[in-house]
Design an enzyme around this catalytic site. Structure first.
Site, PDB file in Angstrom:
ATOM      1  N   GLY A 100       0.800  -1.221  -0.071  1.00  0.00           N
ATOM      2  CA  GLY A 100      -0.043   0.054   0.244  1.00  0.00           C
ATOM      3  C   GLY A 100       0.859   1.190   0.084  1.00  0.00           C
TER       4      GLY A 100
ATOM      5  N   GLY B 142      -0.487   4.392   0.453  1.00  0.00           N
ATOM      6  CA  GLY B 142      -1.642   5.333   0.859  1.00  0.00           C
ATOM      7  C   GLY B 142      -0.691   6.032   1.911  1.00  0.00           C
ATOM      8  N   PHE B 143      -1.498   6.802   2.910  1.00  0.00           N
ATOM      9  CA  PHE B 143      -0.862   7.310   4.069  1.00  0.00           C
ATOM     10  C   PHE B 143      -0.067   6.740   4.651  1.00  0.00           C
ATOM     11  CE2 PHE B 143      -4.583  10.109   2.943  1.00  0.00           C
ATOM     12  CZ  PHE B 143      -4.113  11.443   2.884  1.00  0.00           C
ATOM     13  N   GLY B 144      -0.467   5.638   5.317  1.00  0.00           N
ATOM     14  CA  GLY B 144       0.445   4.787   6.165  1.00  0.00           C
ATOM     15  C   GLY B 144       1.762   4.236   5.196  1.00  0.00           C
TER      16      GLY B 144
ATOM     17  N   GLU C  84     -19.713  16.026   3.562  1.00  0.00           N
ATOM     18  CA  GLU C  84     -18.960  17.078   2.345  1.00  0.00           C
ATOM     19  C   GLU C  84     -19.344  16.976   0.813  1.00  0.00           C
ATOM     20  OE1 GLU C  84     -15.024  16.741   4.983  1.00  0.00           O
ATOM     21  OE2 GLU C  84     -15.267  15.534   3.415  1.00  0.00           O
TER      22      GLU C  84
ATOM     23  N   ASP D 253      -6.140   2.158   8.124  1.00  0.00           N
ATOM     24  CA  ASP D 253      -7.520   1.689   8.029  1.00  0.00           C
ATOM     25  C   ASP D 253      -7.931   0.264   8.240  1.00  0.00           C
ATOM     26  OD1 ASP D 253      -8.295   4.339   8.098  1.00  0.00           O
ATOM     27  OD2 ASP D 253      -8.881   4.173   6.033  1.00  0.00           O
TER      28      ASP D 253
ATOM     29  N   ALA E 293      -6.356   9.400   8.379  1.00  0.00           N
ATOM     30  CA  ALA E 293      -4.879   9.634   7.814  1.00  0.00           C
ATOM     31  C   ALA E 293      -4.020   9.928   8.859  1.00  0.00           C
ATOM     32  CB  ALA E 293      -4.902  10.675   6.637  1.00  0.00           C
TER      33      ALA E 293
HETATM   34  C1  LIG Z   1     -13.862  10.686   1.067  1.00  0.00           C
HETATM   35  C2  LIG Z   1     -12.844  10.496   2.158  1.00  0.00           C
HETATM   36  C3  LIG Z   1     -12.408  11.704   2.970  1.00  0.00           C
HETATM   37  C4  LIG Z   1     -11.636  11.582   4.146  1.00  0.00           C
HETATM   38  N1  LIG Z   1     -11.411  12.463   4.795  1.00  0.00           N
HETATM   39  C5  LIG Z   1     -10.311  12.669   5.666  1.00  0.00           C
HETATM   40  C6  LIG Z   1      -9.881  13.760   6.657  1.00  0.00           C
HETATM   41  O1  LIG Z   1     -10.484  14.770   6.390  1.00  0.00           O
HETATM   42  N2  LIG Z   1      -8.846  13.755   7.525  1.00  0.00           N
HETATM   43  C7  LIG Z   1      -8.331  12.542   7.727  1.00  0.00           C
HETATM   44  O2  LIG Z   1      -7.442  12.391   8.406  1.00  0.00           O
HETATM   45  N3  LIG Z   1      -8.754  11.265   7.041  1.00  0.00           N
HETATM   46  C8  LIG Z   1      -9.708  11.278   6.267  1.00  0.00           C
HETATM   47  N4  LIG Z   1     -10.048  10.273   5.490  1.00  0.00           N
HETATM   48  C9  LIG Z   1      -9.420   8.760   5.831  1.00  0.00           C
HETATM   49  C10 LIG Z   1      -8.139   8.590   5.229  1.00  0.00           C
HETATM   50  O3  LIG Z   1      -8.039   8.986   3.854  1.00  0.00           O
HETATM   51  C11 LIG Z   1      -7.627   7.093   5.627  1.00  0.00           C
HETATM   52  O4  LIG Z   1      -7.793   7.061   7.184  1.00  0.00           O
HETATM   53  C12 LIG Z   1      -6.287   6.918   5.259  1.00  0.00           C
HETATM   54  O5  LIG Z   1      -6.316   6.965   3.935  1.00  0.00           O
HETATM   55  C13 LIG Z   1      -5.790   5.596   5.513  1.00  0.00           C
HETATM   56  O6  LIG Z   1      -4.629   5.363   5.096  1.00  0.00           O
HETATM   57  P1  LIG Z   1      -3.815   3.912   4.813  1.00  0.00           P
HETATM   58  O7  LIG Z   1      -2.409   4.045   4.460  1.00  0.00           O
HETATM   59  O8  LIG Z   1      -4.574   3.038   5.795  1.00  0.00           O
HETATM   60  O9  LIG Z   1      -4.775   3.599   3.516  1.00  0.00           O
HETATM   61  P2  LIG Z   1      -4.816   4.263   2.177  1.00  0.00           P
HETATM   62  O10 LIG Z   1      -4.588   5.566   2.349  1.00  0.00           O
HETATM   63  O11 LIG Z   1      -6.432   3.963   1.585  1.00  0.00           O
HETATM   64  O12 LIG Z   1      -4.119   3.623   1.309  1.00  0.00           O
HETATM   65  C14 LIG Z   1      -4.415   1.933   0.849  1.00  0.00           C
HETATM   66  C15 LIG Z   1      -3.381   1.735  -0.361  1.00  0.00           C
HETATM   67  O13 LIG Z   1      -3.195   0.281  -0.385  1.00  0.00           O
HETATM   68  C16 LIG Z   1      -3.418  -0.056  -1.922  1.00  0.00           C
HETATM   69  N5  LIG Z   1      -3.913  -1.240  -1.852  1.00  0.00           N
HETATM   70  C17 LIG Z   1      -5.050  -1.830  -1.454  1.00  0.00           C
HETATM   71  N6  LIG Z   1      -4.920  -3.295  -1.469  1.00  0.00           N
HETATM   72  C18 LIG Z   1      -3.895  -3.451  -2.174  1.00  0.00           C
HETATM   73  C19 LIG Z   1      -3.600  -4.815  -2.600  1.00  0.00           C
HETATM   74  N7  LIG Z   1      -3.995  -6.060  -2.456  1.00  0.00           N
HETATM   75  N8  LIG Z   1      -2.226  -4.799  -3.052  1.00  0.00           N
HETATM   76  C20 LIG Z   1      -1.485  -3.451  -3.644  1.00  0.00           C
HETATM   77  N9  LIG Z   1      -2.078  -2.494  -3.192  1.00  0.00           N
HETATM   78  C21 LIG Z   1      -3.068  -2.544  -2.641  1.00  0.00           C
HETATM   79  C22 LIG Z   1      -4.516   0.820  -2.236  1.00  0.00           C
HETATM   80  O14 LIG Z   1      -4.185   1.139  -3.630  1.00  0.00           O
HETATM   81  C23 LIG Z   1      -4.014   2.264  -1.771  1.00  0.00           C
HETATM   82  O15 LIG Z   1      -2.929   3.071  -2.322  1.00  0.00           O
HETATM   83  C24 LIG Z   1     -10.928  10.452   4.354  1.00  0.00           C
HETATM   84  C25 LIG Z   1     -11.248   9.159   3.718  1.00  0.00           C
HETATM   85  C26 LIG Z   1     -12.319   9.294   2.395  1.00  0.00           C
HETATM   86  C27 LIG Z   1     -12.659   8.121   1.807  1.00  0.00           C
END
Ligand SMILES: Cc1cc2nc3c(=O)[nH]c(=O)nc-3n(C[C@H](O)[C@H](O)[C@H](O)COP(=O)(O)OP(=O)(O)OC[C@H]3O[C@@H](n4cnc5c(N)ncnc54)[C@H](O)[C@@H]3O)c2cc1C
Length: 445
Positions: free
Chosen positions: A21, A23-25, A181, A318, A334
């Protein structure tokens, strides 16, 4: 030469860290491990890091895709010890410590960081995804933008008044920050942005209805802030229905129960903001390790962010669940994912397979924006609303926005601010109306 080879053979191999992943993490972990004495491979099925908090702006045409997403490879270009693979993680051999990719490749690891995030959940009614738009991926948001602007075009062409009304009715399901939103912004699009654009229809006749099953909106915030949100939405002309439990969604609209009676709203565009669950890869991890996911599919981790019995497998953001202060699970934000990633990277840099010492979340608060310059914000017991909260929101998001450097952030800020005064930014419909109508709503990348 033989001595040199012997020497190489004896040299301890560098530890291998695999991250699922970007994403943010995941991206934060990779950045924090840049230059460390480890070889890192980050795997993401997408080439971009997505700034999800701005997805609603993209869906409503306020920002363009490049302003919400930035290439992962670009973000890590200076990290010589980090490789990026655009691939899906599909299997896990926890015994042999190998991640299995979608083409069967195996990536051995000494430390595995699972940061695969969450996906839209329909609470067992997956068929609703065929008639609704989620808001979790870049393609979700672009698909919704096509549908929103396509809906106005369809209404302009419709000769049957009932059909026109259907196209001009937008239903948002879910009264959390995402639903609030998108409902607020949709109403601004209809009432302000599109005013004067059409000859046959008045876009400000569009109806935006927000259905929420609970007794109040944005339950993560206090009752006072929920009341503020309800007031802001009313000012924007959004109809809010509390206690509305959705029972059916099809191509004609949404059926729900409220106060013991069943009602239907005819609408061609339904946005689903009612729930998320951990991404599918968590099920693979659970099966391979014996971990037991919670009801939302999240994997329980200890204070060291690792799975029980697997100090070499950490799950953050998440995809994980961990009790915070007061025993309540940490929120899906995030800021949680970012802080966990940094804590984990510190431990790995220090020679451990994962985090060293317990993770402590520093609560940076929660925010939700409602339409034009209004927001609510709660930071460590302090509450803000209206414009002060909106400017806090703006500053926080600009601070965390990835990619492109300071110039990029300023551009996004300016674009965003000008949308606030009604300047259309990116209302391009990608395709003809037949394709807009056929877009499988809920299609996920
Ligand atoms: C509409 C919306 C608004 C939001 N607003 C806020 C806010 O204002 N403030 C805030 O703090 N948080 C907000 N959030 C929440 C925040 O975006 C998440 O908490 C954050 O993105 C979690 O980070 P993460 O690294 O766990 O996952 P993510 O950022 O979702 O990253 C996951 C990554 O894993 C990849 N992935 C998944 N499965 C696989 C796989 N099997 N193989 C390879 N890659 C894979 C995906 O492509 C993605 O790039 C919001 C979320 C949404 C949907």
């Amino acid at each position: 030469v033989a001595d040199e080879l012997d020497g190489d053979a004896r040299a301890p191999a560098r530890r291998r860290v695999v991250i699922v992943g970007g994403g943010f993490g995941g991206l934060t972990a990779a950045r924090a491990l840049a230059g460390a004495d480890v070889d890192v491979t980050l795997v993401d099925r997408h080439s971009h890091h997505l700034f999800q908090p701005l997805l609603y702006q993209l869906a409503c045409g306020g920002l363009s895709p490049a302003e919400c997403a930035s290439p992962i490879r670009g973000a890590l270009r200076r990290a010589g010890n980090v490789a990026v693979l655009m691939a899906g993680a599909e299997g896990l051999d926890a015994e042999r410590r190998e991640l299995v990719l979608d083409r069967g490749e195996r990536l051995p690891y000494d430390s595995l960081i699972v940061s695969c995030g969450a996906e839209t959940s329909y609470f067992g009614r997956d068929e609703w995804s065929e008639h609704t738009f989620g808001l979790k991926t870049l393609s979700d948001a672009v698909g919704l933008r096509n549908r929103i602007y396509g809906a106005f075009e369809e209404a302009e062409r419709a000769e049957d008044p009932r059909e026109r009304r259907r196209w001009l009715t937008f239903v948002v399901v879910g009264g959390g920050p995402t639903g609030v939103e998108i409902a607020g912004e949709l109403s601004i699009v209809a009432r302000h942005t599109m005013k004067g654009y059409y000859s046959r229809i008045q876009p400000d006749q569009a109806r935006v209805v927000l259905l929420d099953a609970g007794p109040r909106l944005t339950t993560a915030f206090s009752e006072q802030l929920s009341a503020k949100v309800a007031g802001y939405l009313a000012e924007l002309g959004v109809t809010v229905r509390q206690g509305a439990r959705v029972t059916a969604i099809d191509e004609t609209g949404v059926t729900f129960e409220a106060g013991g009676t069943s009602e239907q709203i005819e609408a061609r565009t339904v946005v689903w903001g009612a729930g998320v669950q951990a991404a599918g890869f968590t099920r693979v991890v659970a099966e391979a390790t014996g971990a037991e996911p919670d009801r939302a599919g999240r994997l329980p981790v200890g204070e060291d962010l690792a799975l029980a019995g697997h100090p070499e497998i950490s799950v953050i953001g998440d995809a994980s669940t961990l009790a915070g202060p007061g025993g309540r699970p940490l929120p899906g934000l995030a800021t949680v994912a970012i802080q966990q990633a940094r804590h984990l990277a510190d431990g790995i840099r220090g020679g451990a397979p994962g985090a060293q010492g317990p993770f402590r979340y520093f609560d940076k608060g929660a925010l939700a924006v409602v339409g034009r310059g209004k927001a609510i914000c709660e930071i460590r017991g302090r509450e803000l609303s209206g414009r002060p909260a909106f400017f806090t929101y703006l500053t926080v998001h600009m601070f965390y926005l990835s990619g492109g450097g300071p110039g990029h952030r300023v551009k996004v800020l300016v674009d965003w601010a000008s949308t606030r005064v009604g300047t259309p930014q990116d209302q391009v419909i990608d395709g003809d109306l037949a394709s807009v109508e056929a877009t499988p709503p809920g299609a996920r990348a």
